[in-house]
Design a protein around this motif. Structure first.
Motif, mmCIF file in Angstrom:
data_model
loop_
_atom_site.group_PDB
_atom_site.id
_atom_site.type_symbol
_atom_site.label_atom_id
_atom_site.label_comp_id
_atom_site.label_asym_id
_atom_site.label_seq_id
_atom_site.Cartn_x
_atom_site.Cartn_y
_atom_site.Cartn_z
ATOM 1 N N ILE A 41 0.883 -1.161 0.000
ATOM 2 C CA ILE A 41 0.000 0.000 0.000
ATOM 3 C C ILE A 41 0.922 1.213 0.000
ATOM 4 C CG2 ILE A 41 -1.799 1.268 1.222
ATOM 5 C CD1 ILE A 41 -2.444 -1.469 2.615
ATOM 6 N N THR A 42 0.850 2.023 -1.045
ATOM 7 C CA THR A 42 1.790 3.133 -1.149
ATOM 8 C C THR A 42 1.125 4.432 -1.576
ATOM 9 O OG1 THR A 42 3.886 3.868 -2.131
ATOM 10 C CG2 THR A 42 2.457 2.532 -3.535
ATOM 11 N N ASP A 43 1.569 5.502 -0.934
ATOM 12 C CA ASP A 43 1.216 6.831 -1.415
ATOM 13 C C ASP A 43 1.909 7.000 -2.758
ATOM 14 O OD1 ASP A 43 0.350 9.466 -1.570
ATOM 15 O OD2 ASP A 43 1.748 10.224 -0.071
ATOM 16 N N VAL A 44 1.339 7.779 -3.634
ATOM 17 C CA VAL A 44 1.953 8.007 -4.942
ATOM 18 C C VAL A 44 3.108 8.992 -4.828
ATOM 19 C CG1 VAL A 44 1.553 8.970 -7.236
ATOM 20 C CG2 VAL A 44 -0.106 7.390 -6.233
ATOM 21 N N ARG A 45 2.868 10.100 -4.157
ATOM 22 C CA ARG A 45 3.897 11.136 -4.012
ATOM 23 C C ARG A 45 4.582 10.980 -2.660
ATOM 24 N NH1 ARG A 45 2.218 16.227 -7.442
ATOM 25 N NH2 ARG A 45 0.858 15.157 -8.897
ATOM 26 N N LEU A 46 5.875 10.691 -2.720
ATOM 27 C CA LEU A 46 6.641 10.418 -1.507
ATOM 28 C C LEU A 46 7.760 11.429 -1.310
ATOM 29 C CD1 LEU A 46 6.871 6.546 -1.960
ATOM 30 C CD2 LEU A 46 5.408 7.793 -0.343
ATOM 31 N N GLY A 47 7.550 12.659 -1.759
ATOM 32 C CA GLY A 47 8.592 13.668 -1.642
ATOM 33 C C GLY A 47 9.654 13.461 -2.715
ATOM 34 N N ALA A 48 10.843 13.967 -2.465
ATOM 35 C CA ALA A 48 11.934 13.833 -3.431
ATOM 36 C C ALA A 48 12.360 12.375 -3.525
ATOM 37 C CB ALA A 48 13.108 14.709 -3.009
ATOM 38 N N GLY A 49 12.793 11.983 -4.713
ATOM 39 C CA GLY A 49 13.303 10.620 -4.874
ATOM 40 C C GLY A 49 12.267 9.683 -5.449
ATOM 41 N N THR A 50 12.326 8.453 -5.006
ATOM 42 C CA THR A 50 11.505 7.367 -5.520
ATOM 43 C C THR A 50 10.020 7.603 -5.218
ATOM 44 O OG1 THR A 50 13.363 5.881 -5.086
ATOM 45 C CG2 THR A 50 11.233 4.863 -5.461
ATOM 46 N N SER A 51 9.188 7.468 -6.255
ATOM 47 C CA SER A 51 7.743 7.668 -6.090
ATOM 48 C C SER A 51 7.056 6.341 -5.774
ATOM 49 C CB SER A 51 7.147 8.230 -7.379
ATOM 50 O OG SER A 51 7.124 7.221 -8.388
ATOM 51 N N GLY A 52 5.800 6.439 -5.397
ATOM 52 C CA GLY A 52 4.998 5.237 -5.191
ATOM 53 C C GLY A 52 4.845 4.422 -6.463
ATOM 54 N N TRP A 53 4.789 5.099 -7.603
ATOM 55 C CA TRP A 53 4.734 4.385 -8.889
ATOM 56 C C TRP A 53 5.978 3.506 -9.017
ATOM 57 C CZ3 TRP A 53 -0.007 5.289 -9.904
ATOM 58 C CH2 TRP A 53 -0.569 6.566 -10.013
ATOM 59 N N ASP A 54 7.154 4.067 -8.695
ATOM 60 C CA ASP A 54 8.427 3.339 -8.804
ATOM 61 C C ASP A 54 8.465 2.153 -7.844
ATOM 62 O OD1 ASP A 54 9.361 5.292 -10.630
ATOM 63 O OD2 ASP A 54 10.159 6.525 -8.997
ATOM 64 N N VAL A 55 8.013 2.376 -6.615
ATOM 65 C CA VAL A 55 8.017 1.305 -5.610
ATOM 66 C C VAL A 55 7.159 0.136 -6.094
ATOM 67 C CG1 VAL A 55 7.327 0.673 -3.259
ATOM 68 C CG2 VAL A 55 8.466 2.863 -3.669
ATOM 69 N N ALA A 56 5.988 0.438 -6.622
ATOM 70 C CA ALA A 56 5.087 -0.619 -7.086
ATOM 71 C C ALA A 56 5.669 -1.378 -8.278
ATOM 72 C CB ALA A 56 3.728 -0.023 -7.449
ATOM 73 N N ARG A 57 6.285 -0.660 -9.216
ATOM 74 C CA ARG A 57 6.889 -1.346 -10.369
ATOM 75 C C ARG A 57 7.998 -2.286 -9.901
ATOM 76 N NH1 ARG A 57 5.567 3.486 -13.084
ATOM 77 N NH2 ARG A 57 7.543 4.486 -12.566
ATOM 78 N N ARG A 58 8.827 -1.846 -8.948
ATOM 79 C CA ARG A 58 9.909 -2.696 -8.435
ATOM 80 C C ARG A 58 9.329 -3.883 -7.672
ATOM 81 N NH1 ARG A 58 13.941 -5.471 -9.392
ATOM 82 N NH2 ARG A 58 15.435 -5.759 -7.699
ATOM 83 N N ALA A 59 8.278 -3.659 -6.912
ATOM 84 C CA ALA A 59 7.639 -4.765 -6.191
ATOM 85 C C ALA A 59 7.163 -5.828 -7.167
ATOM 86 C CB ALA A 59 6.474 -4.242 -5.350
ATOM 87 N N ARG A 60 6.577 -5.400 -8.273
ATOM 88 C CA ARG A 60 6.087 -6.353 -9.278
ATOM 89 C C ARG A 60 7.239 -7.037 -10.023
ATOM 90 N NH1 ARG A 60 0.697 -5.714 -11.135
ATOM 91 N NH2 ARG A 60 -0.598 -5.777 -9.273
#
Length: 127
Positions: free
Chosen positions: A54-73
């Motif tokens: 479960i991730t927020d999309v905007r996580l400040g500077a750096g890696t976004s929630g979109w990025d986290v989800a793609r890496r998780a998959r």
């Protein structure tokens, strides 16, 4: 029976605490991260223990929630993913991973529990 472990990623401390309380009250075990980099470290350390993200999309500077989800998959192709956002909903179709759910902030606690529970159940039945 062991609680199902979910990774919760949220950069706003109060929202993180509130979402964690909701998930724990719903029977989940929660490991949390306050930014994308910490989330990636948790996933890469032991992705097999994490049943859902479960991730927020905007996580400040750096890696976004979109990025986290793609890496998780990439690490676990069946990883259930729920996105939380206040203003990035229109980007979901372009940036979100397939078979994910987006929950618009502010949301009712039941919405978050229903979203992650539904995806975890779908993931378990597709194995």
């Amino acid at each position: 029976m062991n609680a199902i472990l979910v990774l919760l990623v949220e950069d706003e401390p109060m929202l993180l605490i509130n979402a964690q309380d909701v998930l724990e009250d719903g029977g989940f075990e929660v490991v949390d991260a306050s930014n994308g980099e910490d989330a990636l470290r948790i996933l890469e350390a032991d992705v097999d223990k994490v049943a859902g993200l479960i991730t927020d999309v905007r996580l400040g500077a750096g890696t976004s929630g979109w990025d986290v989800a793609r890496r998780a998959r990439e690490l676990k192709p069946t990883m259930p993913v729920v996105y939380m956002t206040a203003e990035s909903g229109e980007d979901w179709s372009a940036h979100g991973v397939p078979k994910s759910i987006l929950v618009q902030k502010p949301f009712a606690p039941a919405q978050l529990l229903t979203a992650i529970s539904t995806l975890i159940n779908e993931s378990a039945t597709s194995l």
